[in-house]
Design a protein around this motif. Structure first.
Motif, PDB file in Angstrom:
ATOM      1  N   ARG A 104      21.618  14.845   0.342  1.00  0.00           N
ATOM      2  CA  ARG A 104      21.950  16.265   0.192  1.00  0.00           C
ATOM      3  C   ARG A 104      20.816  17.185   0.652  1.00  0.00           C
ATOM      4  N   ALA A 105      19.562  16.839   0.286  1.00  0.00           N
ATOM      5  CA  ALA A 105      18.430  17.731   0.559  1.00  0.00           C
ATOM      6  C   ALA A 105      17.594  17.303   1.758  1.00  0.00           C
ATOM      7  N   GLY A 106      17.705  16.055   2.160  1.00  0.00           N
ATOM      8  CA  GLY A 106      16.948  15.561   3.302  1.00  0.00           C
ATOM      9  C   GLY A 106      15.644  14.895   2.898  1.00  0.00           C
ATOM     10  N   PRO A 107      15.187  13.951   3.721  1.00  0.00           N
ATOM     11  CA  PRO A 107      13.949  13.235   3.407  1.00  0.00           C
ATOM     12  C   PRO A 107      12.704  14.115   3.454  1.00  0.00           C
ATOM     13  N   THR A 117       0.754   7.689  -2.452  1.00  0.00           N
ATOM     14  CA  THR A 117       0.161   7.309  -1.165  1.00  0.00           C
ATOM     15  C   THR A 117       1.240   7.198  -0.089  1.00  0.00           C
ATOM     16  N   ASP A 118       0.789   7.084   1.152  1.00  0.00           N
ATOM     17  CA  ASP A 118       1.718   6.885   2.268  1.00  0.00           C
ATOM     18  C   ASP A 118       2.435   5.543   2.146  1.00  0.00           C
ATOM     19  N   ASP A 119       1.713   4.521   1.676  1.00  0.00           N
ATOM     20  CA  ASP A 119       2.348   3.209   1.470  1.00  0.00           C
ATOM     21  C   ASP A 119       3.443   3.304   0.408  1.00  0.00           C
ATOM     22  N   GLY A 120       3.164   4.036  -0.642  1.00  0.00           N
ATOM     23  CA  GLY A 120       4.166   4.237  -1.690  1.00  0.00           C
ATOM     24  C   GLY A 120       5.384   4.973  -1.160  1.00  0.00           C
ATOM     25  N   PHE A 121       5.164   5.948  -0.299  1.00  0.00           N
ATOM     26  CA  PHE A 121       6.289   6.680   0.284  1.00  0.00           C
ATOM     27  C   PHE A 121       7.112   5.767   1.191  1.00  0.00           C
ATOM     28  N   ALA A 122       6.440   4.854   1.893  1.00  0.00           N
ATOM     29  CA  ALA A 122       7.168   3.912   2.736  1.00  0.00           C
ATOM     30  C   ALA A 122       8.063   3.008   1.890  1.00  0.00           C
ATOM     31  N   VAL A 123       7.564   2.563   0.752  1.00  0.00           N
ATOM     32  CA  VAL A 123       8.385   1.749  -0.152  1.00  0.00           C
ATOM     33  C   VAL A 123       9.550   2.579  -0.694  1.00  0.00           C
ATOM     34  N   LEU A 124       9.268   3.802  -1.095  1.00  0.00           N
ATOM     35  CA  LEU A 124      10.317   4.694  -1.587  1.00  0.00           C
ATOM     36  C   LEU A 124      11.385   4.923  -0.518  1.00  0.00           C
ATOM     37  N   SER A 125      10.953   5.072   0.716  1.00  0.00           N
ATOM     38  CA  SER A 125      11.901   5.255   1.823  1.00  0.00           C
ATOM     39  C   SER A 125      12.823   4.062   1.976  1.00  0.00           C
TER      40      SER A 125
END
Length: 130
Positions: A104-107, A117-125
């Motif tokens: 609905r809101a976009g990534p 962290t960026d690694d955490g965001f990659a996992v979340l993605s």
């Protein structure tokens, strides 16, 4: 009156069973579930920040506020003594809500508010499918 109470109890039980089946179907596979549990503190901060963002659609903010309420509630939908799902139900529900938020809101909204962290965001993605 007794028939009504029995009917209500059966309806609630059937609804609960449907929810458990849904959680089993949408749960992250393999090591992703373990990673989702590790990310939970950052994800909670993310959900709080997203829920407070007035630029997001009202429906998204309401979903996030309901999610925060569910997470704060001391009684889980799936009791902790049920193997795997007992401890993972919060993570599964968070992932399902975040998938809906991203649709609905976009990534970019999620990225803007991500506290980890960026690694955490990659996992979340990977978990949220964006």
């Amino acid at each position: 009156m007794l028939d009504l109470l029995i009917g209500i109890a059966l309806a609630l039980t059937a609804g609960w069973l449907a929810l458990v089946v849904t959680l089993v179907v949408v749960r992250p596979r393999g090591g992703l579930l373990r990673e989702a549990l590790r990310l939970l503190p950052d994800v909670l901060r993310l959900v709080r920040r997203l829920a407070a963002d007035p630029a997001l659609p009202r429906g998204v903010r309401v979903r996030l506020a309901l999610l925060l309420g569910y997470l704060a509630f001391p009684i889980d939908l799936v009791p902790d003594f049920i193997p795997v799902l007992g401890y993972a139900d919060d993570a599964i529900i968070v992932v399902a809500v975040l998938r809906s938020v991203v649709r609905r809101a976009g990534p970019e909204a999620v990225r803007r508010h991500w506290p980890g962290t960026d690694d955490g965001f990659a996992v979340l993605s990977r978990l949220a499918g964006f």
